[in-house]
Scaffold this motif. Sequence first.
Motif, PDB file in Angstrom:
ATOM      1  N   TYR A 199     -54.027   2.344  21.035  1.00 32.96           N
ATOM      2  CA  TYR A 199     -53.887   2.777  22.430  1.00 32.96           C
ATOM      3  C   TYR A 199     -55.200   2.612  23.190  1.00 32.96           C
ATOM      4  O   TYR A 199     -55.213   2.470  24.423  1.00 32.96           O
ATOM      5  CB  TYR A 199     -53.442   4.242  22.492  1.00 32.96           C
ATOM      6  N   PHE A 200     -56.320   2.649  22.473  1.00 30.11           N
ATOM      7  CA  PHE A 200     -57.647   2.644  23.085  1.00 30.11           C
ATOM      8  C   PHE A 200     -58.252   1.251  23.132  1.00 30.11           C
ATOM      9  O   PHE A 200     -58.752   0.822  24.178  1.00 30.11           O
ATOM     10  CB  PHE A 200     -58.563   3.598  22.304  1.00 30.11           C
ATOM     11  N   ASP A 201     -58.212   0.520  22.008  1.00 25.99           N
ATOM     12  CA  ASP A 201     -58.870  -0.788  21.991  1.00 25.99           C
ATOM     13  C   ASP A 201     -57.897  -1.964  22.016  1.00 25.99           C
ATOM     14  O   ASP A 201     -58.318  -3.121  22.022  1.00 25.99           O
ATOM     15  CB  ASP A 201     -59.846  -0.913  20.815  1.00 25.99           C
ATOM     16  N   HIS A 202     -56.582  -1.687  22.056  1.00 24.65           N
ATOM     17  CA  HIS A 202     -55.559  -2.714  22.302  1.00 24.65           C
ATOM     18  C   HIS A 202     -54.589  -2.156  23.340  1.00 24.65           C
ATOM     19  O   HIS A 202     -53.370  -2.193  23.174  1.00 24.65           O
ATOM     20  CB  HIS A 202     -54.811  -3.066  21.016  1.00 24.65           C
ATOM     21  N   ALA A 203     -55.147  -1.641  24.425  1.00 28.85           N
ATOM     22  CA  ALA A 203     -54.353  -0.886  25.397  1.00 28.85           C
ATOM     23  C   ALA A 203     -53.233  -1.719  26.024  1.00 28.85           C
ATOM     24  O   ALA A 203     -52.120  -1.214  26.223  1.00 28.85           O
ATOM     25  CB  ALA A 203     -55.255  -0.308  26.485  1.00 28.85           C
ATOM     26  N   ALA A 204     -53.495  -2.961  26.345  1.00 27.29           N
ATOM     27  CA  ALA A 204     -52.470  -3.780  26.989  1.00 27.29           C
ATOM     28  C   ALA A 204     -51.257  -3.950  26.074  1.00 27.29           C
ATOM     29  O   ALA A 204     -50.102  -3.840  26.515  1.00 27.29           O
ATOM     30  CB  ALA A 204     -53.038  -5.133  27.384  1.00 27.29           C
ATOM     31  N   THR A 205     -51.515  -4.215  24.797  1.00 21.66           N
ATOM     32  CA  THR A 205     -50.419  -4.351  23.825  1.00 21.66           C
ATOM     33  C   THR A 205     -49.693  -3.021  23.654  1.00 21.66           C
ATOM     34  O   THR A 205     -48.457  -2.966  23.662  1.00 21.66           O
ATOM     35  CB  THR A 205     -50.966  -4.830  22.474  1.00 21.66           C
ATOM     36  N   PHE A 206     -50.452  -1.955  23.501  1.00 24.37           N
ATOM     37  CA  PHE A 206     -49.864  -0.625  23.325  1.00 24.37           C
ATOM     38  C   PHE A 206     -48.993  -0.264  24.525  1.00 24.37           C
ATOM     39  O   PHE A 206     -47.847   0.184  24.372  1.00 24.37           O
ATOM     40  CB  PHE A 206     -50.979   0.403  23.138  1.00 24.37           C
ATOM     41  N   ASN A 207     -49.518  -0.454  25.713  1.00 25.96           N
ATOM     42  CA  ASN A 207     -48.770  -0.085  26.921  1.00 25.96           C
ATOM     43  C   ASN A 207     -47.489  -0.905  27.057  1.00 25.96           C
ATOM     44  O   ASN A 207     -46.446  -0.380  27.476  1.00 25.96           O
ATOM     45  CB  ASN A 207     -49.645  -0.272  28.155  1.00 25.96           C
ATOM     46  N   ARG A 208     -47.571  -2.166  26.700  1.00 26.90           N
ATOM     47  CA  ARG A 208     -46.372  -3.015  26.758  1.00 26.90           C
ATOM     48  C   ARG A 208     -45.298  -2.516  25.794  1.00 26.90           C
ATOM     49  O   ARG A 208     -44.114  -2.457  26.142  1.00 26.90           O
ATOM     50  CB  ARG A 208     -46.749  -4.467  26.442  1.00 26.90           C
ATOM     51  N   LEU A 209     -45.703  -2.152  24.589  1.00 27.33           N
ATOM     52  CA  LEU A 209     -44.753  -1.647  23.603  1.00 27.33           C
ATOM     53  C   LEU A 209     -44.100  -0.349  24.077  1.00 27.33           C
ATOM     54  O   LEU A 209     -42.879  -0.167  23.964  1.00 27.33           O
ATOM     55  CB  LEU A 209     -45.460  -1.414  22.265  1.00 27.33           C
ATOM     56  N   VAL A 210     -44.907   0.560  24.600  1.00 22.59           N
ATOM     57  CA  VAL A 210     -44.376   1.843  25.058  1.00 22.59           C
ATOM     58  C   VAL A 210     -43.504   1.646  26.297  1.00 22.59           C
ATOM     59  O   VAL A 210     -42.438   2.276  26.417  1.00 22.59           O
ATOM     60  CB  VAL A 210     -45.523   2.834  25.326  1.00 22.59           C
ATOM     61  N   ASP A 211     -43.927   0.788  27.210  1.00 22.95           N
ATOM     62  CA  ASP A 211     -43.131   0.489  28.405  1.00 22.95           C
ATOM     63  C   ASP A 211     -41.729   0.030  28.026  1.00 22.95           C
ATOM     64  O   ASP A 211     -40.724   0.515  28.560  1.00 22.95           O
ATOM     65  CB  ASP A 211     -43.820  -0.614  29.222  1.00 22.95           C
ATOM     66  N   ALA A 212     -41.653  -0.933  27.132  1.00 23.04           N
ATOM     67  CA  ALA A 212     -40.360  -1.490  26.722  1.00 23.04           C
ATOM     68  C   ALA A 212     -39.502  -0.427  26.029  1.00 23.04           C
ATOM     69  O   ALA A 212     -38.288  -0.350  26.244  1.00 23.04           O
ATOM     70  CB  ALA A 212     -40.571  -2.687  25.821  1.00 23.04           C
ATOM     71  N   PHE A 213     -40.130   0.389  25.208  1.00 23.30           N
ATOM     72  CA  PHE A 213     -39.410   1.449  24.497  1.00 23.30           C
ATOM     73  C   PHE A 213     -38.847   2.473  25.476  1.00 23.30           C
ATOM     74  O   PHE A 213     -37.675   2.855  25.401  1.00 23.30           O
ATOM     75  CB  PHE A 213     -40.355   2.100  23.490  1.00 23.30           C
ATOM     76  N   LEU A 214     -39.666   2.901  26.419  1.00 24.39           N
ATOM     77  CA  LEU A 214     -39.200   3.882  27.402  1.00 24.39           C
ATOM     78  C   LEU A 214     -38.083   3.314  28.267  1.00 24.39           C
ATOM     79  O   LEU A 214     -37.140   4.043  28.645  1.00 24.39           O
ATOM     80  CB  LEU A 214     -40.367   4.342  28.277  1.00 24.39           C
ATOM     81  N   ALA A 215     -38.163   2.036  28.582  1.00 27.22           N
ATOM     82  CA  ALA A 215     -37.125   1.412  29.417  1.00 27.22           C
ATOM     83  C   ALA A 215     -35.779   1.418  28.718  1.00 27.22           C
ATOM     84  O   ALA A 215     -34.721   1.478  29.371  1.00 27.22           O
ATOM     85  CB  ALA A 215     -37.535  -0.008  29.772  1.00 27.22           C
ATOM     86  N   ARG A 216     -35.798   1.380  27.373  1.00 21.66           N
ATOM     87  CA  ARG A 216     -34.539   1.386  26.623  1.00 21.66           C
ATOM     88  C   ARG A 216     -33.959   2.782  26.473  1.00 21.66           C
ATOM     89  O   ARG A 216     -32.816   2.927  26.037  1.00 21.66           O
ATOM     90  CB  ARG A 216     -34.758   0.778  25.238  1.00 21.66           C
ATOM     91  N   HIS A 217     -34.763   3.798  26.797  1.00 21.88           N
ATOM     92  CA  HIS A 217     -34.317   5.185  26.553  1.00 21.88           C
ATOM     93  C   HIS A 217     -34.617   6.040  27.765  1.00 21.88           C
ATOM     94  O   HIS A 217     -35.377   7.000  27.719  1.00 21.88           O
ATOM     95  CB  HIS A 217     -35.002   5.742  25.310  1.00 21.88           C
ATOM     96  N   ARG A 218     -34.018   5.709  28.870  1.00 22.33           N
ATOM     97  CA  ARG A 218     -34.264   6.447  30.123  1.00 22.33           C
ATOM     98  C   ARG A 218     -33.530   7.790  30.109  1.00 22.33           C
ATOM     99  O   ARG A 218     -32.486   7.927  29.546  1.00 22.33           O
ATOM    100  CB  ARG A 218     -33.817   5.611  31.321  1.00 22.33           C
TER     101      ARG A 218
END
Length: 270
Positions: A251-270
Motif C-alpha cells: 500500500y505504501f511503496d506500490h501504491a498505484a498497484t494497491f489502489n487499482r486492486l482495491v478499486d476494482a474489488f470495491l467496484a464489484r461489491h458496492r
Amino acid sequence: MNRKTGRLKRPFGTLHYEVTGSGPALLFAHGLGGNQMSWWQQVAHFAPNYRCVAFAHRGFAPSDPVTGGPDPADYASDLAALIDHLDFPDVRLVGQSMGGWTMLEYALAHPARVKALVLSSTAGTIDRRGADPSGGKDYDAWLAAAEAANKAGAGIHPAIGVKGAARAPALHLLYRSIDEMAGALDKDRLRAGLRRTAVRTLADLASLNVPTLLIAGADDGVFPPFLAPAIAAALPQGEATIVPDAGHSPYFDHAATFNRLVDAFLARHR
C-alpha cells in the motif's frame, strides 16, 4: 474536497481520526509502524469517490497514550465506536498488518454492516502457523528465512525491506519518520499482545459471508505471503492477490498497484 479532523472520547482517552471526501464510507486501519498518515496515498486516491476515514489506533500519536500500552483486543471496539459516532449505515474496511486485527474482528462482530473487507499483508487474529496448509512446515521455513533476512538488513525497516528501501529511499525515510511518531510506545510489548490475540482458526471464518480480498507482497519478510491464498480459499467470498517485487507494505511503496486492486474489488461489491 470535504475534510475534517476529530477526536472521539473513549475509556482510555481520545482517538484521533480524519475524514476526507464524500460518498460511501471507506475506513483504513494502520499497522504497527504507522498512524493515520500512513494512508496518504490511499486517501488522496479514493476521496473523490468515497468518504475516507483514517485514524490512529489507541496508544499511537496523535491518539492518546494508554497506561501500560494498548491491548489489541480493544481495537475493534474503538472502531465500532468510531463508525457509530460517524453514523455510517455500512462500511468498507482496509486493514494493513496490525490493522487486520481491528478490521477482521469488526467484520466478524458486524458482518451485516461490512460491504467489503481488505486484509493487506495480514491474517489479523488468525493463528498464522495454524493456517499453513503444510501443517506448519512451510511457515517455519519462511520464518527462519525472514528472520535471517531482517537481521542482515540492519538499519532497514522490515516493513519496507532491503529491496524496497533501495528502490524508493524517500518512501523508506518517510515510513521511518511516521513510525517514530509513536514515541515511547513499547512495540515489543504490543507485538506480544498481537501474538496473544491471534488465536482464531480458519474454521472460525467459515461463516464470514463478507467479500474479502487478501493482498500480500511476494517478498514480504513480516507476513508469509503464501498464507493469503490459503486463507482466501477458506472464506465463503475470499480472494487473494500477490503483488510481485513487493515487501510488507505494498500500500505504501506500490501504491498505484494497491489502489487499482482495491478499486476494482470495491467496484464489484458496492
